[in-house]
Design an enzyme around this catalytic site. Sequence first.
Site, mmCIF file in Angstrom:
data_model
loop_
_atom_site.group_PDB
_atom_site.id
_atom_site.type_symbol
_atom_site.label_atom_id
_atom_site.label_comp_id
_atom_site.label_asym_id
_atom_site.label_seq_id
_atom_site.Cartn_x
_atom_site.Cartn_y
_atom_site.Cartn_z
ATOM 1 N N CYS A 71 28.554 47.668 36.575
ATOM 2 C CA CYS A 71 29.649 47.664 37.540
ATOM 3 C C CYS A 71 29.309 46.686 38.647
ATOM 4 C CB CYS A 71 29.781 49.026 38.199
ATOM 5 S SG CYS A 71 30.447 50.236 37.116
ATOM 6 N N GLU A 97 29.656 44.179 31.466
ATOM 7 C CA GLU A 97 30.191 45.237 30.613
ATOM 8 C C GLU A 97 31.717 45.174 30.592
ATOM 9 O OE1 GLU A 97 27.805 49.021 30.874
ATOM 10 O OE2 GLU A 97 29.807 49.734 31.326
HETATM 11 N N1 ACO Z 1 43.467 37.704 44.416
HETATM 12 C C1 ACO Z 1 43.306 36.513 43.790
HETATM 13 N N2 ACO Z 1 42.097 35.960 43.544
HETATM 14 C C2 ACO Z 1 41.018 36.667 43.925
HETATM 15 C C3 ACO Z 1 41.116 37.917 44.589
HETATM 16 C C4 ACO Z 1 42.414 38.424 44.836
HETATM 17 N N3 ACO Z 1 42.590 39.596 45.461
HETATM 18 N N4 ACO Z 1 39.873 38.370 44.848
HETATM 19 C C5 ACO Z 1 39.009 37.443 44.368
HETATM 20 N N5 ACO Z 1 39.712 36.421 43.816
HETATM 21 C C6 ACO Z 1 39.170 35.206 43.192
HETATM 22 C C7 ACO Z 1 38.696 34.281 44.281
HETATM 23 O O1 ACO Z 1 39.716 33.437 44.703
HETATM 24 C C8 ACO Z 1 37.573 33.549 43.612
HETATM 25 O O2 ACO Z 1 38.075 32.522 42.783
HETATM 26 P P1 ACO Z 1 37.811 30.979 43.145
HETATM 27 O O3 ACO Z 1 36.331 30.804 43.164
HETATM 28 O O4 ACO Z 1 38.448 30.270 42.009
HETATM 29 O O5 ACO Z 1 38.406 30.747 44.475
HETATM 30 C C9 ACO Z 1 36.975 34.589 42.688
HETATM 31 O O6 ACO Z 1 37.994 35.547 42.466
HETATM 32 C C10 ACO Z 1 35.756 35.245 43.268
HETATM 33 O O7 ACO Z 1 35.914 35.432 44.621
HETATM 34 P P2 ACO Z 1 34.725 35.994 45.519
HETATM 35 O O8 ACO Z 1 35.116 35.899 46.938
HETATM 36 O O9 ACO Z 1 33.427 35.364 45.116
HETATM 37 O O10 ACO Z 1 34.688 37.495 45.012
HETATM 38 P P3 ACO Z 1 34.817 38.851 45.857
HETATM 39 O O11 ACO Z 1 33.715 38.950 46.855
HETATM 40 O O12 ACO Z 1 36.188 39.022 46.335
HETATM 41 O O13 ACO Z 1 34.462 39.898 44.709
HETATM 42 C C11 ACO Z 1 35.055 41.364 42.983
HETATM 43 C C12 ACO Z 1 35.067 39.920 43.450
HETATM 44 C C13 ACO Z 1 33.609 41.882 42.940
HETATM 45 C C14 ACO Z 1 35.623 41.450 41.578
HETATM 46 C C15 ACO Z 1 35.918 42.188 43.999
HETATM 47 O O14 ACO Z 1 37.242 41.776 43.892
HETATM 48 C C16 ACO Z 1 35.841 43.673 43.819
HETATM 49 O O15 ACO Z 1 34.877 44.316 44.218
HETATM 50 N N6 ACO Z 1 36.895 44.262 43.219
HETATM 51 C C17 ACO Z 1 36.981 45.706 43.039
HETATM 52 C C18 ACO Z 1 36.015 46.187 41.981
HETATM 53 C C19 ACO Z 1 36.144 45.407 40.701
HETATM 54 O O16 ACO Z 1 37.226 45.211 40.188
HETATM 55 N N7 ACO Z 1 34.984 44.988 40.149
HETATM 56 C C20 ACO Z 1 34.886 44.302 38.888
HETATM 57 C C21 ACO Z 1 34.991 45.275 37.798
HETATM 58 S S1 ACO Z 1 34.445 44.614 36.267
HETATM 59 C C22 ACO Z 1 32.835 45.188 36.138
HETATM 60 O O17 ACO Z 1 32.435 45.976 36.933
HETATM 61 C C23 ACO Z 1 31.936 44.610 35.099
#
Ligand code: ACO
Length: 472
Positions: free
Chosen positions: A327, A361
Amino acid sequence: MTDDTDERETICDSAASLVEGCRLPVRMAGGNDWPLAEIVSIKEIRESRFFYVHYIDFNKRLDEWVTEERLDTRKVQFPRRDGPAQGTGVSTPKKLGLGAGMGGGSVPSRPSSPVAAELVNGSAVLAAALHKKMSRKRKGVSLESEAGEARGGAEAAGAEARPESQEALPRSTGSMVAHHDDVVTRMKNVEMIMLGRHRIRPWYFSPYPQEMVHLPCIYICEFCLKYRKSLKCLEMHLAKCNLRHPPGNEIYRKGSISFFEIDGRKNKVYAQNLCLLAKLFLDHKTLYYDTDPFLFYVMTDFDARGFHIVGYFSKEKESTEDYNVACILTMPPYQRKGYGKLLIEFSYELSKFEGKTGSPEKPLSDLGLLSYRSYWAHTILDFLICAKPTGDFESPQITINEICEQTSIKKEDVISTLQNLNLINYYKGQYIITLNHELITSHSRAMEKRATRIDPKCLHWTPKDWSKRAKW
Ligand code: ACO
Ligand code: ZN
């Protein structure tokens, strides 16, 4: 409670005849869009009815309680009498391994543990609620009269919406997968949390204890992650709590960013509290109470007050599927600032130290997929752009395996990334990768934005061979 007729569209003159499972256009918060939504639950407070709706084509983050004015009762699809297909159409978490304390699904490789001893925090409460629900149902008690209690009658709605089945009963394992799609777990149950300086509105259900979820806010110690009912209780806790950083070993530090490695067996309470907190923002993961088989890598940002949690990822100590992340989460106040990619980069750095390729995962969430795709594209393009021609060749000769070895990205992810970027062409009997100028320019711009990167020199870590240990 459900309509006796088959699914049909009908005009219903008032919201009074609406039941759980009905689909109809609902006005979304903060706009004038009326997407199709499904009523997940109904509650009545002082003679007003409130409807918990899920917008069909949208992420569950947007699910909310709405009042009657926001429902367009001119076009209602009533649920089919039997068969949950229409009646409970809210997208449910996949039955897949999720790990890191967020276990899901019936993946055979996933370790499980005896339930009673392992259930902590809200798990017992959730299990009890589900058990109560099932026994009430067996007794044939009408639940409608109770629809207002228990956070909008989530429990009651669950009993009404689904035929009784073994699926809804807690399983005798440490995992909570058995009720992964129960209506209780489909609804947000926590109004607000306070974590350090941040007040955060949760996105999804998490099994905090029932006495917690009734409160307007849960107060969480940002260092040990214990939760309290009020600010006063938290202050009392903080006066006693000595932690100013996550437990475990600090294995990385550069600038203000640190990573702590936490063993789910040695720091069980912390690991379980981290999972409870993370579940508020992870939908497709079902809580997994046995944290022993996992390591947790918590990223923090340091200031004079301590090491503040920014995000984390969890990882199985041994993964038969080569998963290097179970996760992953960036705390909402820190999202969209590049921390997600930093966490991902760190996870691949660990894989490089282990001399392995790895992959997250599955299933990935919508945001997880976006972040991984972006990380993979950056990393692979970087490698391709920097590659130099060798021998007499005009252009660099690179194999997919070399990309995997250099980046620790698993082969299938490398291939899907190259395909997504449309880089693979078939030319004179062989596959070649063609990079155009535009792509190189946009890639350099994107890399400039990634100011903070993982510096492998600052990682002080030796991988352990967990298979050689008798017990994790
Ligand atoms: N809408 C559109 N694009 C987004 C969004 C959003 N809300 N959030 C992140 N992105 C895009 C960013 O623009 C970036 O893309 P780019 O590099 O092309 O500009 C990319 O995703 C990563 O952005 P970061 O700022 O590095 O990531 P962030 O710190 O926001 O973390 C994460 C990403 C961990 C997925 C976060 O959104 C989160 O915690 N989400 C909730 C939990 C989740 O879904 N986790 C993943 C589950 S899958 C697993 O656990 C294996
Ligand atoms: Zn504390």
